[in-house]
Design an enzyme around this catalytic site. Sequence first.
Site, PDB file in Angstrom:
ATOM      1  N   ASP A 217       0.961  -1.136   0.061  1.00 48.32           N
ATOM      2  CA  ASP A 217      -0.049   0.093  -0.023  1.00 48.32           C
ATOM      3  C   ASP A 217       1.043   1.076  -0.131  1.00 48.32           C
ATOM      4  O   ASP A 217       1.566   1.368   1.025  1.00 48.32           O
ATOM      5  CB  ASP A 217      -0.881   0.043   1.278  1.00 48.32           C
TER       6      ASP A 217
ATOM      7  N   TYR B  63      -8.486  15.042  -6.163  1.00 45.45           N
ATOM      8  CA  TYR B  63      -7.812  14.453  -7.308  1.00 45.45           C
ATOM      9  C   TYR B  63      -6.835  15.054  -8.204  1.00 45.45           C
ATOM     10  O   TYR B  63      -5.733  15.221  -8.376  1.00 45.45           O
ATOM     11  CB  TYR B  63      -8.626  13.492  -8.114  1.00 45.45           C
TER      12      TYR B  63
ATOM     13  N   LYS C 252      -2.823  15.600  -8.203  1.00 50.22           N
ATOM     14  CA  LYS C 252      -2.007  15.779  -9.540  1.00 50.22           C
ATOM     15  C   LYS C 252      -1.389  17.012  -9.876  1.00 50.22           C
ATOM     16  O   LYS C 252      -0.331  16.551 -10.427  1.00 50.22           O
ATOM     17  CB  LYS C 252      -3.103  15.342 -10.632  1.00 50.22           C
TER      18      LYS C 252
ATOM     19  N   THR D 109     -10.132   2.369 -18.401  1.00 51.00           N
ATOM     20  CA  THR D 109      -9.474   1.240 -17.592  1.00 51.00           C
ATOM     21  C   THR D 109     -10.519   1.427 -16.573  1.00 51.00           C
ATOM     22  O   THR D 109     -11.671   2.216 -16.602  1.00 51.00           O
ATOM     23  CB  THR D 109      -8.345   1.915 -16.959  1.00 51.00           C
TER      24      THR D 109
ATOM     25  N   ASN E  14       2.682   4.948 -10.419  1.00 51.65           N
ATOM     26  CA  ASN E  14       1.226   4.923 -11.423  1.00 51.65           C
ATOM     27  C   ASN E  14       0.257   4.906 -10.499  1.00 51.65           C
ATOM     28  O   ASN E  14      -0.853   5.302 -10.813  1.00 51.65           O
ATOM     29  CB  ASN E  14       1.255   3.803 -12.401  1.00 51.65           C
TER      30      ASN E  14
HETATM   31  N1  NAD Z   1      -7.981   5.783 -16.811  1.00 53.44           N
HETATM   32  C1  NAD Z   1      -8.047   7.265 -16.938  1.00 53.44           C
HETATM   33  O1  NAD Z   1      -8.859   7.853 -17.777  1.00 53.44           O
HETATM   34  C2  NAD Z   1      -6.847   7.921 -16.539  1.00 53.44           C
HETATM   35  C3  NAD Z   1      -6.520   9.315 -16.725  1.00 53.44           C
HETATM   36  C4  NAD Z   1      -5.638  10.254 -16.177  1.00 53.44           C
HETATM   37  C5  NAD Z   1      -4.748   9.487 -15.312  1.00 53.44           C
HETATM   38  N2  NAD Z   1      -5.064   8.394 -15.101  1.00 53.44           N
HETATM   39  C6  NAD Z   1      -3.950   7.689 -14.111  1.00 53.44           C
HETATM   40  O2  NAD Z   1      -3.406   6.459 -14.876  1.00 53.44           O
HETATM   41  C7  NAD Z   1      -2.870   5.853 -13.691  1.00 53.44           C
HETATM   42  C8  NAD Z   1      -3.396   4.387 -13.574  1.00 53.44           C
HETATM   43  O3  NAD Z   1      -4.758   4.330 -13.685  1.00 53.44           O
HETATM   44  P1  NAD Z   1      -5.592   3.581 -14.274  1.00 53.44           P
HETATM   45  O4  NAD Z   1      -6.667   4.237 -15.204  1.00 53.44           O
HETATM   46  O5  NAD Z   1      -4.811   2.316 -15.054  1.00 53.44           O
HETATM   47  O6  NAD Z   1      -6.673   2.786 -13.035  1.00 53.44           O
HETATM   48  P2  NAD Z   1      -6.731   1.624 -12.470  1.00 53.44           P
HETATM   49  O7  NAD Z   1      -7.549   1.899 -11.179  1.00 53.44           O
HETATM   50  O8  NAD Z   1      -6.617   0.426 -13.014  1.00 53.44           O
HETATM   51  O9  NAD Z   1      -5.114   1.714 -11.515  1.00 53.44           O
HETATM   52  C9  NAD Z   1      -4.682   2.185 -10.354  1.00 53.44           C
HETATM   53  C10 NAD Z   1      -4.115   1.014  -9.653  1.00 53.44           C
HETATM   54  O10 NAD Z   1      -3.339   1.690  -8.529  1.00 53.44           O
HETATM   55  C11 NAD Z   1      -3.787   0.865  -7.489  1.00 53.44           C
HETATM   56  N3  NAD Z   1      -3.619   1.708  -6.050  1.00 53.44           N
HETATM   57  C12 NAD Z   1      -4.661   2.510  -5.573  1.00 53.44           C
HETATM   58  N4  NAD Z   1      -4.178   2.947  -4.497  1.00 53.44           N
HETATM   59  C13 NAD Z   1      -2.887   2.390  -4.250  1.00 53.44           C
HETATM   60  C14 NAD Z   1      -2.118   2.058  -3.161  1.00 53.44           C
HETATM   61  N5  NAD Z   1      -2.353   2.939  -2.194  1.00 53.44           N
HETATM   62  N6  NAD Z   1      -0.955   1.342  -3.195  1.00 53.44           N
HETATM   63  C15 NAD Z   1      -0.866   0.491  -4.258  1.00 53.44           C
HETATM   64  N7  NAD Z   1      -1.396   0.541  -5.176  1.00 53.44           N
HETATM   65  C16 NAD Z   1      -2.522   1.408  -5.432  1.00 53.44           C
HETATM   66  C17 NAD Z   1      -5.138   0.222  -7.844  1.00 53.44           C
HETATM   67  O11 NAD Z   1      -5.365  -1.012  -6.841  1.00 53.44           O
HETATM   68  C18 NAD Z   1      -5.085   0.020  -9.246  1.00 53.44           C
HETATM   69  O12 NAD Z   1      -4.156  -1.244  -9.604  1.00 53.44           O
HETATM   70  C19 NAD Z   1      -3.274   6.609 -12.160  1.00 53.44           C
HETATM   71  O13 NAD Z   1      -2.393   7.378 -11.766  1.00 53.44           O
HETATM   72  C20 NAD Z   1      -4.389   7.378 -12.729  1.00 53.44           C
HETATM   73  O14 NAD Z   1      -4.572   8.739 -11.973  1.00 53.44           O
HETATM   74  C21 NAD Z   1      -5.931   7.668 -15.514  1.00 53.44           C
END
Ligand code: NAD
Length: 257
Positions: free
Chosen positions: A63, A155, A159, A190, A90
């Site tokens: 975590d 959020y 960011k 996602t 990430n």
């Molecule tokens: N999907 C989108 O539209 C989008 C847009 C902009 C930015 N992002 C960014 O991309 C990155 C990945 O997100 P995603 O879209 O793949 O979604 P996702 O939910 O699949 O991935 C996020 C991952 O982070 C893990 N996580 C969350 N809190 C955690 C913690 N405290 N310790 C360890 N792991 C933790 C979750 O379990 C998950 O596996 C993130 O930083 C997100 O902010 C995503």
Amino acid sequence: MSRFEGKTAIVTGGATGIGLATAKLLASEGANVVIAGRDERRGTAALAELAAIGGKPLFVRTDISDEDAVRHLIGRTMAHRGRIDVLINNAAMFYESDFLQETTDRWRAVFDTIVNGAYWCTREAAVAMKEQGGGVIVNVSSINGIRALNRSSHYNSAKGALDQLTRCTAAELSPHGIRVNGVAPGFIDTGLSVVGGENELETEWFKRYYVGERKIPLARPGQSEEVAAVIAFLASEAASYVQGAIVPVDGGLSITF
Ligand SMILES: NC(=O)c1ccc[n+]([C@@H]2O[C@H](COP(=O)([O-])OP(=O)(O)OC[C@H]3O[C@@H](n4cnc5c(N)ncnc54)[C@H](O)[C@@H]3O)[C@@H](O)[C@H]2O)c1
């Protein structure tokens, strides 16, 4: 092409979405990937996918909002691999929240994950990178870091802070041969797109405004692999003169208004 042959790469939140796509791409190009995630079951499943691709993958239940857990992650990585070449910060969480209804605990949880988690991972990994003569860090931010959005103050603020962490560490860690950059995804398909049980990419307003009216000039959401490709570029030697940049991967969304 094997841009990451024999390199050790940590991907936080690497069991799903953009993190998993990145882990798979790095592994396919020779990296020994370490996935840091909270969920043992998802981590084990991701590990099986990586093992089928190649390298010597490892899952460390972590975590990242817990400083001690991050120390454990870095310690296990060093014990198993002896070095850290690449760190992909990430992991993140998202939920909608009315600003006036927000609580301090929830606000802190978002900052502990997105900002402090990345800070702890960067700090601990950078010690190892400095020792070994260099390394590369890529922070996964969001276009939300440079824009306001209703019901997303936590959020977006986090960011924005992550973007500054990218720039400041890029400047300060340069003498140690450490490059730090970021990507800023837009709408990516996602699990994070599912808000309140609804996939926002499948809603009528998304299709009408973002796609139909081309608020996203490329008129579609992105795929995890399209973000992973940019992350891998920034983590590779091809980006050897890129420092402190935050590259939008958003189909042009951030250039429109
Ligand atoms: N999907 C989108 O539209 C989008 C847009 C902009 C930015 N992002 C960014 O991309 C990155 C990945 O997100 P995603 O879209 O793949 O979604 P996702 O939910 O699949 O991935 C996020 C991952 O982070 C893990 N996580 C969350 N809190 C955690 C913690 N405290 N310790 C360890 N792991 C933790 C979750 O379990 C998950 O596996 C993130 O930083 C997100 O902010 C995503």
